[in-house]
Design a protein around this motif. Structure first.
Motif, mmCIF file in Angstrom:
data_model
loop_
_atom_site.group_PDB
_atom_site.id
_atom_site.type_symbol
_atom_site.label_atom_id
_atom_site.label_comp_id
_atom_site.label_asym_id
_atom_site.label_seq_id
_atom_site.Cartn_x
_atom_site.Cartn_y
_atom_site.Cartn_z
ATOM 1 N N ARG A 210 0.941 -1.274 -0.027
ATOM 2 C CA ARG A 210 0.072 0.001 -0.014
ATOM 3 C C ARG A 210 0.808 1.123 0.236
ATOM 4 O O ARG A 210 1.825 1.377 0.733
ATOM 5 C CB ARG A 210 -1.021 -0.073 1.383
ATOM 6 N N ILE A 211 0.629 2.240 -0.923
ATOM 7 C CA ILE A 211 1.448 3.511 -1.012
ATOM 8 C C ILE A 211 0.458 4.650 -0.862
ATOM 9 O O ILE A 211 -0.433 4.675 -1.681
ATOM 10 C CB ILE A 211 2.126 3.450 -2.364
ATOM 11 N N TYR A 212 0.638 5.371 -0.020
ATOM 12 C CA TYR A 212 0.017 6.687 0.306
ATOM 13 C C TYR A 212 0.323 7.934 -0.779
ATOM 14 O O TYR A 212 1.710 8.161 -0.752
ATOM 15 C CB TYR A 212 -0.070 6.997 1.614
ATOM 16 N N ILE A 213 -0.654 8.283 -1.478
ATOM 17 C CA ILE A 213 -0.198 9.294 -2.424
ATOM 18 C C ILE A 213 -0.831 10.677 -2.029
ATOM 19 O O ILE A 213 -1.951 11.257 -1.886
ATOM 20 C CB ILE A 213 -0.678 9.052 -3.862
ATOM 21 N N PRO A 214 0.026 11.545 -1.041
ATOM 22 C CA PRO A 214 -0.336 12.647 -0.457
ATOM 23 C C PRO A 214 -0.742 14.006 -1.404
ATOM 24 O O PRO A 214 -0.448 13.908 -2.675
ATOM 25 C CB PRO A 214 0.699 12.987 0.544
ATOM 26 N N LEU A 215 -1.191 14.998 -0.741
ATOM 27 C CA LEU A 215 -1.517 16.368 -1.531
ATOM 28 C C LEU A 215 -0.077 16.776 -1.657
ATOM 29 O O LEU A 215 0.790 16.555 -0.930
ATOM 30 C CB LEU A 215 -2.370 17.230 -0.660
ATOM 31 N N PRO A 216 0.042 17.560 -2.775
ATOM 32 C CA PRO A 216 1.236 17.971 -3.272
ATOM 33 C C PRO A 216 1.984 19.109 -2.189
ATOM 34 O O PRO A 216 0.952 19.762 -1.524
ATOM 35 C CB PRO A 216 1.013 18.795 -4.353
ATOM 36 N N THR A 217 3.135 19.173 -2.006
ATOM 37 C CA THR A 217 3.743 20.325 -1.065
ATOM 38 C C THR A 217 4.031 21.571 -1.861
ATOM 39 O O THR A 217 3.541 21.720 -3.095
ATOM 40 C CB THR A 217 5.373 19.631 -0.608
ATOM 41 N N LEU A 218 4.440 22.640 -1.074
ATOM 42 C CA LEU A 218 4.639 23.761 -1.844
ATOM 43 C C LEU A 218 5.513 23.666 -2.954
ATOM 44 O O LEU A 218 5.170 24.272 -4.015
ATOM 45 C CB LEU A 218 5.149 24.959 -0.710
ATOM 46 N N GLU A 219 6.563 22.912 -2.803
ATOM 47 C CA GLU A 219 7.434 22.469 -3.994
ATOM 48 C C GLU A 219 6.554 22.231 -5.164
ATOM 49 O O GLU A 219 6.786 22.343 -6.192
ATOM 50 C CB GLU A 219 8.647 21.850 -3.699
#
Length: 263
Positions: A210-219
Motif C-alpha cells: 500500500r502506497i499513500y499518495i499525499p497532497l502536493p507540497t509547496l514545491e
C-alpha cells in the motif's frame, strides 16, 4: 521462385493480436478499444513532486520487472499494489509512468468498462481482461476507483451480479500470481482508491503493498503550475511561488484549474 522476407522482431510484435471466437470476440474488441494502451508515454519527470511515492513504486514494481532474476524466493515481488490518497493527487499518472518505465502494455480499467447489463458478461470480461494481460505480457493492469468495483461483500444492498464479478476478480488475481514465475510473462496489478476502508477484505489482502499518495507540497504545487503553464507566456509580475502558497491543501487537479485561470 520468390523468397519470403523474414519478418523483423518489431513487425512480429505489431502483428501480435489476441485471438478468441464467437461472442467473446466482441467483448475482447471492446476491451482492446477501451483500455489497452501500448505506450502511455508518461515518464517520472512528467509528474511533479511525489518523490517518495516514485521511489516506492520503483522498488515494488519497476525493478522486479526489469531484473526478475533478483526477485525470487523471499524477495519475490508483491502480488499487487494499492495506491491510496485524496482525489487528483496523480495516482493514474503514476500508474502510466510505471507502465512506460517498465515497457509494459497498459490496461486502464474502470468499473464502467467491466459492467454489462447482460447476465454473466461482466465475469467474462474480467476473465478476458486477465487472459489478454497474460497474452500481451509483460503487462500492467491499473484498476481506478477499485472501491466502486470491489466493495465489501455480504451487505444487504449487494447485487448477485456484483458478488460474481468480485469472486472472478479474486480468482484471476490468484491465477496471475501463479503465472508470474514465468520469465517475460509478468502481469502486475495496480489499483487506486480514495476510500480504502470500503474495499473487500479479501481483495485488500491480495493488494499487499500500500502506497499513500499525499497532497502536493509547496514545491510540488509550484512545479505543477509550471508544468501546466509551460506553453503559456506569463506576465513578468506573476509570482508562481505566491500562488502555490495560497493553494495550500489543494490537489494537483486544483493547481491545473488555477493554471487555466491564468492563461
Amino acid at each position: 521462385m520468390k523468397t519470403q522476407r523474414r519478418m523483423t522482431k518489431k513487425e512480429v510484435e505489431e502483428e501480435k493480436k489476441f485471438e478468441c471466437h464467437g461472442m467473446e470476440r466482441d467483448l475482447a474488441d471492446t476491451l482492446e478499444r477501451d483500455i489497452v494502451q501500448k505506450n502511455p508515454n508518461i515518464h517520472w519527470d512528467d509528474i511533479a513532486d511525489l518523490h517518495e511515492a516514485k521511489k516506492l513504486l520503483e522498488e515494488a514494481v519497476v525493478l522486479p520487472m526489469l531484473m526478475p532474476e533478483f526477485f525470487t524466493g523471499i524477495r519475490r515481488p508483491w502480488k499487487g499494489v494499492l495506491m491510496v490518497g485524496p482525489p487528483g493527487t496523480g495516482k493514474t499518472m503514476l500508474a502510466k509512468a510505471v507502465a512506460t518505465e517498465c515497457g509494459t502494455t497498459f490496461f486502464n480499467v474502470s468499473s464502467s468498462t467491466l459492467t454489462s447489463k447482460y447476465r454473466g458478461e461482466s465475469e467474462k470480461m474480467v476473465r478476458l481482461l486477465f487472459e489478454m494481460a497474460r497474452f500481451y505480457a509483460p503487462s500492467t493492469i491499473f484498476i481506478d476507483e477499485i472501491d466502486s468495483l470491489c466493495s465489501r461483500r455480504g451487505s444487504e444492498s449487494e447485487h448477485e451480479a456484483s458478488r460474481r464479478v468480485k469472486s472472478e476478480l479474486l480468482v484471476q488475481m490468484d491465477g496471475i500470481t501463479a503465472n508470474n514465475d514465468e520469465p517475460g510473462k509478468v502481469v502486475m496489478v495496480l489499483a487506486a482508491t480514495n476510500f480504502p476502508w470500503d474495499i473487500d477484505e479479501a481483495l485488500r489482502r491480495r493488494l499487499e503493498k500500500r502506497i499513500y499518495i499525499p497532497l502536493p507540497t509547496l514545491e510540488g504545487r509550484e512545479a505543477l503550475l509550471k508544468i501546466n503553464l509551460r506553453e503559456v507566456k506569463l506576465d513578468p509580475d506573476i509570482d508562481l511561488t505566491t500562488i502555490a502558497r495560497r493553494l495550500n491543501g489543494f490537489s494537483g487537479r486544483i493547481s491545473r484549474m488555477s493554471a487555466e485561470m491564468h492563461r
